[in-house]
Design a protein around this motif. Structure first.
Motif, PDB file in Angstrom:
ATOM      1  N   GLY A  35       0.800  -1.218   0.000  1.00  0.00           N
ATOM      2  CA  GLY A  35       0.000   0.000   0.000  1.00  0.00           C
ATOM      3  C   GLY A  35       0.834   1.270   0.000  1.00  0.00           C
ATOM      4  O   GLY A  35       0.437   2.285  -0.553  1.00  0.00           O
ATOM      5  N   ARG A  36       2.028   1.201   0.599  1.00  0.00           N
ATOM      6  CA  ARG A  36       2.913   2.378   0.589  1.00  0.00           C
ATOM      7  C   ARG A  36       3.393   2.672  -0.831  1.00  0.00           C
ATOM      8  O   ARG A  36       3.547   3.826  -1.217  1.00  0.00           O
ATOM      9  CB  ARG A  36       4.076   2.176   1.546  1.00  0.00           C
ATOM     10  CG  ARG A  36       3.629   2.160   3.016  1.00  0.00           C
ATOM     11  CD  ARG A  36       4.731   1.788   3.930  1.00  0.00           C
ATOM     12  NE  ARG A  36       5.127   0.417   3.611  1.00  0.00           N
ATOM     13  CZ  ARG A  36       5.980  -0.290   4.307  1.00  0.00           C
ATOM     14  NH1 ARG A  36       6.582   0.235   5.341  1.00  0.00           N
ATOM     15  NH2 ARG A  36       6.267  -1.527   3.972  1.00  0.00           N
ATOM     16  N   GLN A  37       3.613   1.625  -1.607  1.00  0.00           N
ATOM     17  CA  GLN A  37       3.998   1.795  -3.004  1.00  0.00           C
ATOM     18  C   GLN A  37       2.845   2.434  -3.796  1.00  0.00           C
ATOM     19  O   GLN A  37       3.060   3.348  -4.595  1.00  0.00           O
ATOM     20  CB  GLN A  37       4.363   0.438  -3.597  1.00  0.00           C
ATOM     21  CG  GLN A  37       4.843   0.477  -5.025  1.00  0.00           C
ATOM     22  CD  GLN A  37       5.112  -0.921  -5.565  1.00  0.00           C
ATOM     23  OE1 GLN A  37       4.559  -1.920  -5.097  1.00  0.00           O
ATOM     24  NE2 GLN A  37       5.967  -0.996  -6.560  1.00  0.00           N
ATOM     25  N   ALA A  38       1.622   1.971  -3.544  1.00  0.00           N
ATOM     26  CA  ALA A  38       0.451   2.555  -4.209  1.00  0.00           C
ATOM     27  C   ALA A  38       0.286   4.019  -3.810  1.00  0.00           C
ATOM     28  O   ALA A  38      -0.029   4.873  -4.652  1.00  0.00           O
ATOM     29  CB  ALA A  38      -0.799   1.765  -3.856  1.00  0.00           C
ATOM     30  N   LEU A  39       0.508   4.325  -2.541  1.00  0.00           N
ATOM     31  CA  LEU A  39       0.421   5.700  -2.057  1.00  0.00           C
ATOM     32  C   LEU A  39       1.422   6.598  -2.775  1.00  0.00           C
ATOM     33  O   LEU A  39       1.079   7.689  -3.238  1.00  0.00           O
ATOM     34  CB  LEU A  39       0.660   5.733  -0.547  1.00  0.00           C
ATOM     35  CG  LEU A  39       0.806   7.100   0.112  1.00  0.00           C
ATOM     36  CD1 LEU A  39      -0.444   7.936  -0.077  1.00  0.00           C
ATOM     37  CD2 LEU A  39       1.126   6.925   1.587  1.00  0.00           C
ATOM     38  N   GLU A  40       2.641   6.129  -2.867  1.00  0.00           N
ATOM     39  CA  GLU A  40       3.685   6.917  -3.533  1.00  0.00           C
ATOM     40  C   GLU A  40       3.330   7.162  -4.994  1.00  0.00           C
ATOM     41  O   GLU A  40       3.475   8.276  -5.510  1.00  0.00           O
ATOM     42  CB  GLU A  40       5.012   6.175  -3.412  1.00  0.00           C
ATOM     43  CG  GLU A  40       6.215   7.034  -3.632  1.00  0.00           C
ATOM     44  CD  GLU A  40       7.495   6.337  -3.198  1.00  0.00           C
ATOM     45  OE1 GLU A  40       8.465   7.075  -2.984  1.00  0.00           O
ATOM     46  OE2 GLU A  40       7.535   5.103  -3.090  1.00  0.00           O
ATOM     47  N   LYS A  41       2.829   6.144  -5.680  1.00  0.00           N
ATOM     48  CA  LYS A  41       2.432   6.299  -7.083  1.00  0.00           C
ATOM     49  C   LYS A  41       1.246   7.250  -7.219  1.00  0.00           C
ATOM     50  O   LYS A  41       1.200   8.077  -8.122  1.00  0.00           O
ATOM     51  CB  LYS A  41       2.100   4.939  -7.688  1.00  0.00           C
ATOM     52  CG  LYS A  41       3.309   4.067  -7.904  1.00  0.00           C
ATOM     53  CD  LYS A  41       2.939   2.741  -8.526  1.00  0.00           C
ATOM     54  CE  LYS A  41       4.195   1.906  -8.751  1.00  0.00           C
ATOM     55  NZ  LYS A  41       3.919   0.717  -9.552  1.00  0.00           N
ATOM     56  N   ALA A  42       0.284   7.144  -6.310  1.00  0.00           N
ATOM     57  CA  ALA A  42      -0.900   8.009  -6.360  1.00  0.00           C
ATOM     58  C   ALA A  42      -0.519   9.467  -6.144  1.00  0.00           C
ATOM     59  O   ALA A  42      -1.063  10.366  -6.795  1.00  0.00           O
ATOM     60  CB  ALA A  42      -1.924   7.566  -5.316  1.00  0.00           C
ATOM     61  N   ARG A  58       1.578  -1.692  13.367  1.00  0.00           N
ATOM     62  CA  ARG A  58       2.933  -1.201  13.664  1.00  0.00           C
ATOM     63  C   ARG A  58       2.984   0.305  13.421  1.00  0.00           C
ATOM     64  O   ARG A  58       2.678   0.788  12.339  1.00  0.00           O
ATOM     65  CB  ARG A  58       3.960  -1.926  12.801  1.00  0.00           C
ATOM     66  CG  ARG A  58       4.116  -3.383  13.199  1.00  0.00           C
ATOM     67  CD  ARG A  58       5.194  -4.109  12.430  1.00  0.00           C
ATOM     68  NE  ARG A  58       6.395  -3.295  12.275  1.00  0.00           N
ATOM     69  CZ  ARG A  58       7.159  -3.327  11.189  1.00  0.00           C
ATOM     70  NH1 ARG A  58       6.864  -4.101  10.176  1.00  0.00           N
ATOM     71  NH2 ARG A  58       8.233  -2.577  11.118  1.00  0.00           N
ATOM     72  N   GLU A  59       3.368   1.021  14.431  1.00  0.00           N
ATOM     73  CA  GLU A  59       3.427   2.487  14.369  1.00  0.00           C
ATOM     74  C   GLU A  59       4.326   2.973  13.229  1.00  0.00           C
ATOM     75  O   GLU A  59       4.018   3.953  12.561  1.00  0.00           O
ATOM     76  CB  GLU A  59       3.919   3.035  15.715  1.00  0.00           C
ATOM     77  CG  GLU A  59       3.586   4.469  15.951  1.00  0.00           C
ATOM     78  CD  GLU A  59       2.096   4.723  16.123  1.00  0.00           C
ATOM     79  OE1 GLU A  59       1.662   5.832  15.788  1.00  0.00           O
ATOM     80  OE2 GLU A  59       1.364   3.834  16.563  1.00  0.00           O
ATOM     81  N   VAL A  60       5.431   2.279  12.996  1.00  0.00           N
ATOM     82  CA  VAL A  60       6.378   2.704  11.965  1.00  0.00           C
ATOM     83  C   VAL A  60       5.729   2.678  10.574  1.00  0.00           C
ATOM     84  O   VAL A  60       6.032   3.522   9.742  1.00  0.00           O
ATOM     85  CB  VAL A  60       7.680   1.870  12.014  1.00  0.00           C
ATOM     86  CG1 VAL A  60       7.445   0.434  11.577  1.00  0.00           C
ATOM     87  CG2 VAL A  60       8.765   2.514  11.173  1.00  0.00           C
ATOM     88  N   LEU A  66       2.472   8.369   6.379  1.00  0.00           N
ATOM     89  CA  LEU A  66       2.370   9.822   6.506  1.00  0.00           C
ATOM     90  C   LEU A  66       3.538  10.527   5.817  1.00  0.00           C
ATOM     91  O   LEU A  66       3.344  11.546   5.147  1.00  0.00           O
ATOM     92  CB  LEU A  66       2.282  10.223   7.981  1.00  0.00           C
ATOM     93  CG  LEU A  66       0.998   9.790   8.698  1.00  0.00           C
ATOM     94  CD1 LEU A  66       1.147   9.965  10.205  1.00  0.00           C
ATOM     95  CD2 LEU A  66      -0.191  10.568   8.175  1.00  0.00           C
ATOM     96  N   ASP A  67       4.716   9.968   5.959  1.00  0.00           N
ATOM     97  CA  ASP A  67       5.897  10.547   5.291  1.00  0.00           C
ATOM     98  C   ASP A  67       5.788  10.479   3.771  1.00  0.00           C
ATOM     99  O   ASP A  67       6.339  11.320   3.065  1.00  0.00           O
ATOM    100  CB  ASP A  67       7.179   9.846   5.754  1.00  0.00           C
ATOM    101  CG  ASP A  67       7.581  10.190   7.173  1.00  0.00           C
ATOM    102  OD1 ASP A  67       7.059  11.198   7.718  1.00  0.00           O
ATOM    103  OD2 ASP A  67       8.403   9.453   7.742  1.00  0.00           O
ATOM    104  N   LEU A  68       5.077   9.478   3.256  1.00  0.00           N
ATOM    105  CA  LEU A  68       4.909   9.310   1.807  1.00  0.00           C
ATOM    106  C   LEU A  68       3.772  10.171   1.247  1.00  0.00           C
ATOM    107  O   LEU A  68       3.561  10.194   0.051  1.00  0.00           O
ATOM    108  CB  LEU A  68       4.667   7.844   1.462  1.00  0.00           C
ATOM    109  CG  LEU A  68       5.880   6.934   1.617  1.00  0.00           C
ATOM    110  CD1 LEU A  68       5.471   5.477   1.452  1.00  0.00           C
ATOM    111  CD2 LEU A  68       6.948   7.291   0.595  1.00  0.00           C
ATOM    112  N   GLY A  69       3.031  10.845   2.125  1.00  0.00           N
ATOM    113  CA  GLY A  69       2.014  11.761   1.629  1.00  0.00           C
ATOM    114  C   GLY A  69       0.599  11.486   2.064  1.00  0.00           C
ATOM    115  O   GLY A  69      -0.330  12.157   1.633  1.00  0.00           O
TER     116      GLY A  69
END
Length: 74
Positions: A35-42, A58-60, A66-69
């Motif tokens: 999902g972080r990869q999808a977020l970055e692409k979006a 996991r908090e991290v 959040l760091d990815l947008g």
């Protein structure tokens, strides 16, 4: 209000490029990509709010999103 669903990251990204959405709800646990990869692409083309809803606790992972947008991670 109209709701559109996608069951994997590739479909969700394609829909987000084709249609104008007010916001995106994104799960980090997608079957075809992280999902972080999808977020970055979006974030490359979608400037509206992206809310992360995930069973991951996991908090991290939430901080990474959040760091990815992401605008919120729950």
């Amino acid at each position: 209000m109209k709701v559109t669903s996608a069951f994997d990251g590739a479909t969700g990204l394609a829909l987000a490029k084709e249609q104008k959405f007010d916001l995106v709800l994104l799960d980090l646990g997608l079957p075809d990509m992280d999902g972080r990869q999808a977020l970055e692409k979006a974030r490359a083309f979608f400037s509206g709010p992206i809310l992360i809803l995930s069973a991951r606790d996991r908090e991290v992972e939430k901080i990474d999103a959040l760091d990815l947008g992401a605008d919120e991670a729950v």
